[in-house]
Design a protein around this motif. Structure first.
Motif, mmCIF file in Angstrom:
data_model
loop_
_atom_site.group_PDB
_atom_site.id
_atom_site.type_symbol
_atom_site.label_atom_id
_atom_site.label_comp_id
_atom_site.label_asym_id
_atom_site.label_seq_id
_atom_site.Cartn_x
_atom_site.Cartn_y
_atom_site.Cartn_z
ATOM 1 N N GLY A 45 -21.386 22.010 -18.120
ATOM 2 C CA GLY A 45 -22.424 20.879 -18.242
ATOM 3 C C GLY A 45 -21.543 19.686 -18.794
ATOM 4 N N CYS A 47 -19.100 16.517 -17.937
ATOM 5 C CA CYS A 47 -18.242 15.987 -16.781
ATOM 6 C C CYS A 47 -17.414 14.728 -17.107
ATOM 7 C CB CYS A 47 -19.411 15.422 -15.645
ATOM 8 S SG CYS A 47 -20.355 16.750 -14.893
ATOM 9 N N CYS A 68 -16.477 18.258 -13.197
ATOM 10 C CA CYS A 68 -17.574 18.943 -14.074
ATOM 11 C C CYS A 68 -17.075 20.350 -14.419
ATOM 12 C CB CYS A 68 -18.943 18.761 -13.587
ATOM 13 S SG CYS A 68 -19.629 17.278 -13.354
ATOM 14 N N LEU A 236 -19.539 12.963 -20.214
ATOM 15 C CA LEU A 236 -20.877 12.971 -19.505
ATOM 16 C C LEU A 236 -21.447 14.142 -19.612
ATOM 17 C CD1 LEU A 236 -19.499 10.535 -16.674
ATOM 18 C CD2 LEU A 236 -20.582 9.791 -18.735
ATOM 19 N N THR A 237 -22.625 14.272 -19.422
ATOM 20 C CA THR A 237 -23.463 15.401 -19.528
ATOM 21 C C THR A 237 -24.552 15.538 -18.377
ATOM 22 O OG1 THR A 237 -25.331 14.925 -21.081
ATOM 23 C CG2 THR A 237 -23.361 15.777 -21.825
ATOM 24 N N PHE A 238 -24.929 16.689 -17.789
ATOM 25 C CA PHE A 238 -25.695 16.862 -16.776
ATOM 26 C C PHE A 238 -26.630 18.151 -17.269
ATOM 27 C CE2 PHE A 238 -22.429 19.569 -15.242
ATOM 28 C CZ PHE A 238 -22.716 20.772 -14.734
#
Length: 238
Positions: A45, A47, A68, A236-238
């Protein structure tokens, strides 16, 4: 970590463009600012997004490389490249996987594997052509709190020229302060002379936003030296 497509007609390129191609041809993108990869990946999760420009006099290559973590220990990466002037490989792209699980350690070393493929499209063309595939083993060793050694060893297949070659990379990284990284490295293939590179990174935000400057010299082309500047955004997260 993706693979840069190999120029199809590198011998016919003007000297400046051939020099720029020699700096990146066949090398797996490794995460700025080094060309040598390290045995670490983004967590599930998480990136990163890296963008940079390499320049040799009037020739330039523009890179965009997101990556990612799919699951813990496994990372998916992409790279898009545009070279100018357009006599060189104007567009290239690559995709790859890097595997570096937490348990892959021994005597302080951490190990990983990566594999990828790259393709290119001619300036006047509309189709993408697979240019290179490859895989490599990665090893990283923290020597102390400030120094880290990275080693790569692999093999690549240039599908356009139908040539295979072993490749290697070795880098020594120094972290004198939490906001600074300095490195020196050497990379090469079994059928081409080595490339040497040095550079530094300044963390604008520690471990989140980094600005880097690099310079490299390739023995494959006389008087071949390139400079690079890049920006990396991490966590960064998703």
């Amino acid at each position: 970590m993706t693979l840069t497509a190999v120029p199809r007609r590198s011998r016919l390129l003007p000297p400046l463009l051939a020099c720029l191609a020699a700096m990146t041809a066949g090398h797996a993108h490794a995460g700025r600012p080094l060309l040598t990869d390290d045995a670490s990946v983004n967590s599930q999760g998480q990136c990163q997004l890296e963008a940079w420009v390499d320049s040799a006099s009037d020739a330039r290559s523009h890179h965009l490389a997101p990556a990612c973590g799919l699951i813990d220990g496994l990372e998916l990466g992409f790279e898009l490249i545009r070279v100018s002037p357009s006599e060189a490989q104007p567009q290239a792209r690559g995709v790859g996987l890097k595997w570096a699980p937490d348990w892959a350690t021994w005597q302080g070393w951490r190990f990983g594997l990566k594999a990828g493929t790259g393709s290119e499209k001619a300036a006047d063309g509309h189709q993408w052509h697979q240019a290179v595939t490859g895989f490599s083993a990665i090893a990283s060793l923290p020597l102390d709190e400030q120094w880290t050694l990275h080693l790569n060893l692999g093999r690549e297949r240039n599908k356009l020229n139908q040539v295979s070659a072993n490749n290697y990379g070795a880098a020594l990284a120094w972290t004198p302060h939490e906001r600074w990284l300095v490195f020196a490295e050497i990379l090469g293939h079994s059928n081409t002379p080595a490339t040497q590179a040095v550079g530094l990174r300044w963390w604008l935000l520690p471990d989140q936003l980094g600005l880097d400057v690099t310079t490299s010299r390739s023995n494959a082309t006389p008087n071949c030296r390139a400079w690079g500047v890049g920006l990396g955004w991490y966590g960064l997260t998703f």
